[in-house]
Design a protein around this motif. Structure first.
Motif, mmCIF file in Angstrom:
data_model
loop_
_atom_site.group_PDB
_atom_site.id
_atom_site.type_symbol
_atom_site.label_atom_id
_atom_site.label_comp_id
_atom_site.label_asym_id
_atom_site.label_seq_id
_atom_site.Cartn_x
_atom_site.Cartn_y
_atom_site.Cartn_z
ATOM 1 N N UNK A 23 142.399 43.884 92.771
ATOM 2 C CA UNK A 23 143.191 44.085 93.992
ATOM 3 C C UNK A 23 143.839 45.456 93.905
ATOM 4 N N UNK A 24 144.141 46.054 95.033
ATOM 5 C CA UNK A 24 144.792 47.372 95.010
ATOM 6 C C UNK A 24 146.170 47.298 94.354
ATOM 7 N N UNK A 25 146.568 48.408 93.768
ATOM 8 C CA UNK A 25 147.898 48.468 93.173
ATOM 9 C C UNK A 25 148.956 48.398 94.267
ATOM 10 N N UNK A 26 150.094 47.785 93.943
ATOM 11 C CA UNK A 26 151.177 47.700 94.911
ATOM 12 C C UNK A 26 151.874 49.041 95.086
ATOM 13 N N UNK A 27 152.582 49.195 96.194
ATOM 14 C CA UNK A 27 153.282 50.449 96.482
ATOM 15 C C UNK A 27 154.796 50.255 96.534
ATOM 16 N N UNK A 28 155.270 49.031 96.231
ATOM 17 C CA UNK A 28 156.697 48.788 96.270
ATOM 18 C C UNK A 28 157.392 49.491 95.103
ATOM 19 N N UNK A 29 158.622 49.932 95.349
ATOM 20 C CA UNK A 29 159.413 50.526 94.283
ATOM 21 C C UNK A 29 159.958 49.397 93.414
ATOM 22 N N UNK A 30 159.709 49.391 92.094
ATOM 23 C CA UNK A 30 160.208 48.313 91.225
ATOM 24 C C UNK A 30 161.720 48.174 91.319
ATOM 25 N N UNK A 31 162.190 46.930 91.281
ATOM 26 C CA UNK A 31 163.628 46.666 91.295
ATOM 27 C C UNK A 31 163.923 45.498 90.375
ATOM 28 N N UNK A 32 165.131 44.980 90.425
ATOM 29 C CA UNK A 32 165.534 43.914 89.497
ATOM 30 C C UNK A 32 164.737 42.640 89.704
ATOM 31 N N UNK A 33 164.155 42.459 90.900
ATOM 32 C CA UNK A 33 163.400 41.245 91.196
ATOM 33 C C UNK A 33 161.898 41.408 90.952
#
Length: 232
Positions: free
Chosen positions: A21-31
């Motif tokens: 699957x394609x890599x995610x583009x969300x910025x990592x956070x505490x969750x």
């Protein structure tokens, strides 16, 4: 066996399988997901627990907040845990606790009864964390001078046989503190305040942050003295 080819670092990704699957583009956070640990499967098939970035430091903060017989000092502790780092006991509890406390995590390749006290003394261990079968093994060893020349303040243990608890504390001269937790909980309940009721299977009390109940099949609290399912 064929030798494993050594690739230059710049070509390392060529040896990795292609992602499905394609890599995610969300910025990592505490969750965001930080790890995937499987439960022991004590009462059923093991479950894969998705653990977040905040899960690990929360465990460490929880351990450091216990106080009483589990009091830890910043920059001074050496915590010994013979369990593997793919196990929640060592990875989720011991490691972040020592990172946050500025301490040292001491762990062998696995538990060795014959060298246990030598490791404890030589590594200047101040606290121990292990599972309930280990006290039973240690008590079967012949007495040695090392077992009384340590710097251990406490041992945090899950599931010690109550009939061995008092003898363990008498022989080794430090409290054996019962705990209970699951990979899913992100915190533990600990019998670290007196009276610890070491002749029973007491594992701590409800408090802010951990509420414990024993319930029946309809989720109703059972009366004192009756068996029920532990929920946290």
């Amino acid at each position: 066996a064929k030798p494993i080819p050594v690739l230059p670092f710049k070509d390392f990704t060529l040896a990795l399988p292609k992602r499905s699957v394609p890599a995610g583009h969300e910025i990592p956070n505490c969750h965001s997901e930080a790890g995937l640990l499987y439960t022991s499967g004590t009462t059923g098939r093991p479950k894969g627990c998705v653990l977040t970035n905040e899960y690990f430091p929360f465990w460490g903060q929880w351990f450091l907040s216990r106080g009483h017989t589990l009091a830890l000092k910043e920059g001074e502790e050496r915590l010994y845990n013979p369990l593997p780092l793919h196990h929640a006991n060592a990875l989720s509890i011991s490691l972040p606790t020592m990172l946050l406390a500025g301490g040292c995590l001491v762990f062998p390749d696995r538990f060795h009864a014959s060298t246990f006290w030598g490791d404890i003394v030589n590594c200047k261990v101040t606290a121990i964390q292990f599972q309930g079968v280990i006290p039973a093994i240690l008590l079967k060893l012949p007495e040695t001078a090392q077992e009384r020349s340590h710097k251990v303040k406490f041992a945090l243990c899950a599931g010690c046989e109550p009939s061995l608890h008092q003898e363990f504390e008498r022989r080794y001269d430090f409290p054996l503190v019962e705990m209970w937790a699951m990979t899913e909980t992100g915190r533990m309940t600990t019998a670290h305040e007196e009276p610890r009721m070491i002749d029973t299977r007491a594992l701590g009390r409800s408090e802010i942050g951990t509420e414990l109940r024993a319930v029946d099949g309809n989720d109703n609290e059972v009366p004192v003295g009756e068996a029920g399912e532990l929920v946290l």
